[in-house]
Design a protein around this motif. Structure first.
Motif: not given
Length: 340
Positions: A310-325
């Motif tokens: 959910w945190s990765n794909h379906e909510t706008s509540r948080y803002r973060f990236l993974y290093a591989d992105q």
């Protein structure tokens, strides 16, 4: 809002699943929000819809029937609205975010769980909505489960009050104290306690209280919260909030933010691996009870995976990236960005 960069993806090797009734549940919850005027404008409703709370529930409980899924989708959304109120002064509920207001609010909330009539006709939309919702939930659960669930809901307010008193006094909690209370601050106990009702799990107290099942439940709750602390770090830093595993690690252990993020990821992954090892040591009862225990553990896995998906794909509540992105970013620049 700055984007936090996580050095690696969180370890959680459980299958991704989602309830086929998710769209219907989302539409139901939007109607319910409008009915009780929990939000003041269509713009606010659109924002909450983007935050995808029905999708979170649909991932947690992929086998729930539509009525039950709708009830928990409503409850989940209500708890997020309450959480936003407790975090800051908000027009949705009169009052503020000081400990006195939190205590007053929680007493009314808990009173409604004992007697929904307290909330019917309340001028506070949250209380009127809770009264309606609690009556629906009581029809779905057994009296024994309802009693336990009331205690679970009370514990989240007790934890919120502890957090607000810390803030008012300018106290930083110790890492140990924070880690022991985090499952209640994040209402992860409310999610795991719903497995019994939503998935129809029937176990004797001896099984519920078995040390392995107790630890598995706590590991599920805690890993969900450690993941959330990583995903929500940007949002909380922007607000000056320090009740977060990463922030407290950085403060208490005198770490850079980069190292604290890495350490929090490690804590999460170590505990997920501990969870997996424990599943090989499930208590043995008669066949029917053992089958129910296995079903319960599968429910815990679903919650752990659901939170990440959910945190990765379906909510706008948080803002973060993974290093591989951010692969084009030079190593030195990437390190500086992570440490920012």
């Amino acid at each position: 809002m700055e984007s936090i960069i996580l050095q690696k993806r969180l370890y959680c090797p459980f299958p991704s699943r989602i309830n086929s009734n998710v769209i219907a549940a989302d539409e139901h919850t939007v109607r319910w929000i409008r009915r009780f005027r929990l939000l003041h404008s269509e713009e606010q409703i659109l924002q909450y819809r983007k935050e995808g709370y029905a999708y979170m529930v649909a991932r947690m409980f992929p086998e729930a029937d539509l009525e039950t899924l709708c009830a928990y989708s409503d409850l989940n959304t209500l708890l997020f609205i309450v959480d936003d109120f407790l975090d800051q002064k908000d027009e949705m509920v009169s009052g503020g975010h000081d400990s006195g207001s939190v205590e007053k609010f929680s007493k009314v909330f808990v009173a409604i769980l004992d007697n929904p009539a307290v909330g019917h006709g309340s001028s506070e939309p949250v209380f009127a909505a809770l009264a309606d919702l609690w009556e629906r939930i009581c029809r779905l659960g057994t009296p024994g489960w309802i009693s336990k669930y009331k205690n679970s809901l009370w514990r989240i307010f007790h934890a919120a009050l502890w957090q607000h008193k810390n803030i008012e006094a300018g106290i930083w909690p110790s890492l140990e104290d924070y880690m022991s209370r985090r499952q209640y601050i994040g209402a992860a106990n409310v999610a795991t306690d719903c497995i019994e009702m939503i998935d129809g799990i029937s176990l004797p107290e001896e099984a519920w209280n078995h040390p392995v099942l107790v630890e598995l439940t706590e590991l599920c709750r805690n890993t969900v919260c450690w993941a959330n602390d990583l995903f929500s770090l940007s949002k909380e830093r922007e607000k000056g909030e320090y009740h977060n595993l990463v922030t407290i690690l950085s403060h208490e252990k005198h770490m850079s933010l980069n190292r604290a993020v890495s350490r929090a990821i490690s804590i999460h992954d170590i505990q997920v691996r501990r969870f997996i090892r424990l599943t090989a040591s499930l208590p043995v009862f008669e066949e029917k009870i053992t089958t129910e225990i296995i079903r319960y553990v599968e429910g815990l896995k679903a919650i752990m995976r659901a939170n990440i998906d959910w945190s990765n794909h379906e909510t706008s509540r948080y803002r973060f990236l993974y290093a591989d992105q951010v692969p084009a970013m030079p190593r030195r620049v990437r390190a500086e960005a992570v440490a920012h």
